[in-house]
Design an enzyme around this catalytic site. Sequence first.
Site, PDB file in Angstrom:
ATOM      1  N   LYS A  40      44.919  -4.999 -10.483  1.00 57.20           N
ATOM      2  CA  LYS A  40      45.227  -3.580 -10.674  1.00 57.20           C
ATOM      3  C   LYS A  40      44.070  -2.890 -11.388  1.00 57.20           C
ATOM      4  O   LYS A  40      43.183  -3.539 -11.940  1.00 57.20           O
ATOM      5  CB  LYS A  40      46.512  -3.432 -11.495  1.00 57.20           C
ATOM      6  CG  LYS A  40      46.429  -4.007 -12.900  1.00 57.20           C
ATOM      7  CD  LYS A  40      47.727  -3.858 -13.657  1.00 57.20           C
ATOM      8  CE  LYS A  40      47.577  -4.417 -15.074  1.00 57.20           C
ATOM      9  NZ  LYS A  40      48.763  -4.173 -15.902  1.00 57.20           N
ATOM     10  N   ARG A 135      59.872  -1.503 -21.232  1.00 57.57           N
ATOM     11  CA  ARG A 135      59.060  -0.634 -20.376  1.00 57.57           C
ATOM     12  C   ARG A 135      59.801  -0.394 -19.065  1.00 57.57           C
ATOM     13  O   ARG A 135      60.486   0.608 -18.895  1.00 57.57           O
ATOM     14  CB  ARG A 135      57.681  -1.277 -20.159  1.00 57.57           C
ATOM     15  CG  ARG A 135      56.666  -0.390 -19.458  1.00 57.57           C
ATOM     16  CD  ARG A 135      55.272  -1.007 -19.469  1.00 57.57           C
ATOM     17  NE  ARG A 135      55.223  -2.313 -18.833  1.00 57.57           N
ATOM     18  CZ  ARG A 135      54.131  -3.089 -18.803  1.00 57.57           C
ATOM     19  NH1 ARG A 135      53.013  -2.675 -19.411  1.00 57.57           N
ATOM     20  NH2 ARG A 135      54.142  -4.252 -18.193  1.00 57.57           N
ATOM     21  N   HIS A 165      58.241  -9.560 -18.387  1.00 59.10           N
ATOM     22  CA  HIS A 165      56.914  -9.436 -19.009  1.00 59.10           C
ATOM     23  C   HIS A 165      57.069  -9.552 -20.514  1.00 59.10           C
ATOM     24  O   HIS A 165      57.921  -8.902 -21.118  1.00 59.10           O
ATOM     25  CB  HIS A 165      56.272  -8.093 -18.650  1.00 59.10           C
ATOM     26  CG  HIS A 165      54.819  -8.018 -19.014  1.00 59.10           C
ATOM     27  ND1 HIS A 165      53.869  -8.813 -18.432  1.00 59.10           N
ATOM     28  CD2 HIS A 165      54.157  -7.250 -19.915  1.00 59.10           C
ATOM     29  CE1 HIS A 165      52.679  -8.539 -18.949  1.00 59.10           C
ATOM     30  NE2 HIS A 165      52.830  -7.599 -19.854  1.00 59.10           N
ATOM     31  N   ARG A 221      50.863 -14.903 -13.820  1.00 56.24           N
ATOM     32  CA  ARG A 221      50.131 -13.686 -13.466  1.00 56.24           C
ATOM     33  C   ARG A 221      48.862 -13.656 -14.323  1.00 56.24           C
ATOM     34  O   ARG A 221      48.915 -13.383 -15.524  1.00 56.24           O
ATOM     35  CB  ARG A 221      50.999 -12.446 -13.724  1.00 56.24           C
ATOM     36  CG  ARG A 221      52.292 -12.423 -12.932  1.00 56.24           C
ATOM     37  CD  ARG A 221      53.031 -11.096 -13.084  1.00 56.24           C
ATOM     38  NE  ARG A 221      53.392 -10.800 -14.449  1.00 56.24           N
ATOM     39  CZ  ARG A 221      54.522 -11.181 -15.039  1.00 56.24           C
ATOM     40  NH1 ARG A 221      55.411 -11.894 -14.372  1.00 56.24           N
ATOM     41  NH2 ARG A 221      54.772 -10.854 -16.289  1.00 56.24           N
ATOM     42  N   TYR A 265      22.842  16.947 -29.372  1.00 60.84           N
ATOM     43  CA  TYR A 265      23.698  18.083 -29.739  1.00 60.84           C
ATOM     44  C   TYR A 265      24.035  18.082 -31.228  1.00 60.84           C
ATOM     45  O   TYR A 265      24.304  17.039 -31.827  1.00 60.84           O
ATOM     46  CB  TYR A 265      24.998  18.028 -28.939  1.00 60.84           C
ATOM     47  CG  TYR A 265      24.839  18.360 -27.475  1.00 60.84           C
ATOM     48  CD1 TYR A 265      24.505  19.647 -27.061  1.00 60.84           C
ATOM     49  CD2 TYR A 265      25.026  17.384 -26.505  1.00 60.84           C
ATOM     50  CE1 TYR A 265      24.368  19.945 -25.718  1.00 60.84           C
ATOM     51  CE2 TYR A 265      24.884  17.673 -25.154  1.00 60.84           C
ATOM     52  CZ  TYR A 265      24.550  18.958 -24.765  1.00 60.84           C
ATOM     53  OH  TYR A 265      24.415  19.261 -23.439  1.00 60.84           O
ATOM     54  N   CYS A 312      25.682  12.158 -24.861  1.00 59.86           N
ATOM     55  CA  CYS A 312      25.915  13.322 -24.002  1.00 59.86           C
ATOM     56  C   CYS A 312      26.744  12.910 -22.778  1.00 59.86           C
ATOM     57  O   CYS A 312      27.130  11.762 -22.627  1.00 59.86           O
ATOM     58  CB  CYS A 312      24.571  13.910 -23.557  1.00 59.86           C
ATOM     59  SG  CYS A 312      23.405  14.193 -24.905  1.00 59.86           S
ATOM     60  N   MET A 313      27.006  13.861 -21.899  1.00 56.29           N
ATOM     61  CA  MET A 313      27.815  13.558 -20.721  1.00 56.29           C
ATOM     62  C   MET A 313      27.140  12.522 -19.823  1.00 56.29           C
ATOM     63  O   MET A 313      27.803  11.639 -19.278  1.00 56.29           O
ATOM     64  CB  MET A 313      28.098  14.827 -19.918  1.00 56.29           C
ATOM     65  CG  MET A 313      29.005  14.588 -18.715  1.00 56.29           C
ATOM     66  SD  MET A 313      29.346  16.066 -17.752  1.00 56.29           S
ATOM     67  CE  MET A 313      30.504  16.921 -18.826  1.00 56.29           C
ATOM     68  N   ASP A 314      25.809  12.613 -19.676  1.00 56.63           N
ATOM     69  CA  ASP A 314      25.096  11.783 -18.705  1.00 56.63           C
ATOM     70  C   ASP A 314      23.966  10.966 -19.315  1.00 56.63           C
ATOM     71  O   ASP A 314      23.337  10.179 -18.606  1.00 56.63           O
ATOM     72  CB  ASP A 314      24.479  12.674 -17.613  1.00 56.63           C
ATOM     73  CG  ASP A 314      25.438  13.765 -17.168  1.00 56.63           C
ATOM     74  OD1 ASP A 314      26.475  13.426 -16.580  1.00 56.63           O
ATOM     75  OD2 ASP A 314      25.154  14.956 -17.433  1.00 56.63           O
TER      76      ASP A 314
END
Length: 385
Positions: A40, A135, A165, A221, A265, A312-314
């Site tokens: 998953k 859950r 679980h 699992r 920044y 920063c973002m990138d």
Amino acid sequence: MDHHFYRDTWAEINLDAIKANINAFQNHLPNETGIIAIVKANAYGHGALQTAKAALEAGAARLAVALLDEALLLRKAGFTVPIHVLGWVHPKDVQIAAEYNIELTIFQLEWLDETKEHISMPVKLHLKVDTGMGRLGTTTFTELKEIVKEIKHSKWLTLEGVFTHFATADEPNSSLFYRQHDRFQQVLQLLKELDSTPHIIHTSNSAAAIQLPEKSYQFIRLGISMYGLQPSPELAPPFQLHEAFSLHSCLTHVKQVQKGDTISYGAAYEASETEWIGTIPIGYADGWLRKIGAQGEVIVEGERVPIVGRICMDQMMIRLPKKMNIGTKVTLIGSQQNERISIDDLAKQLDTINYEIPCMISNRVPRVFYKDNKKIGCVNGFQNL
């Protein structure tokens, strides 16, 4: 699979490590206990299709995911083994699952009632019992009996499995773990009395399989430890795990700054002397969180160096010990020479669990796959846009 990418940031996925981890669990478990590979969340960020293939080659017999979409991705990619959706699937979508021979989870009587209006093909179901996780899962024996009765009388539905679980299997000597186990035993006894014991019984996640391999029923699992990570710092398996995920980038700019110069920044970082600063093309849009910057380090030429200024973002910046060439490899997770930054190291710094780290690295970061110590291809997230 071999999509090219055009930035110097990538994750490396060692499929041999995944196979070695599965083999280690096979040796740890009783001979009759099989493995369900949990793929998953894009195989915990490792790449679902490639991980699933490696897991099956290593001997896993089944696959499991959280969402119907994830199961359909595997089926459409050509996987023919049993695939089980662990989460809730809308009754109106059960027919789609049936068409692709995908096994579903059942724990609500009303779900069965609504499903009847949408189904015209056989579907295999796994009954989920909430023994203490709180859950998903049926919580009463009364509802459980009604669900089993409805499935028995259904033309299209078959009770293929039953599972639960554990909430605290990653804690040594947890009393709740043993209470859950005992309650599940009561469920199995009830199913036996109802003459409805399914073919497949599975309770153990990685942690439970490490702690109590002899109580693993037909399948475990295998999730987090398939990727080479301990379920918790307190629970080390009696065999070696091999971490499959590493993260790398390269220097795209190197400059010398003077005392008093600021970086990034908010001018939060100020050079205290003449320094060499490197820029790397990775940022929080890649899942490399801003929070990492405060005490974060990376490895360059075998030496740990600090992240400086706000991420920063990138992009982000690091303080180099000397002038280095553009294109020099930077390791954010993994090993270089004698230095290593593990996923657990990063999780500890962020005050979180190791599960979260590979999951948070976005699909903007290409995954490059290695098998037999050779690159066998890569997946560039932009190909999926």
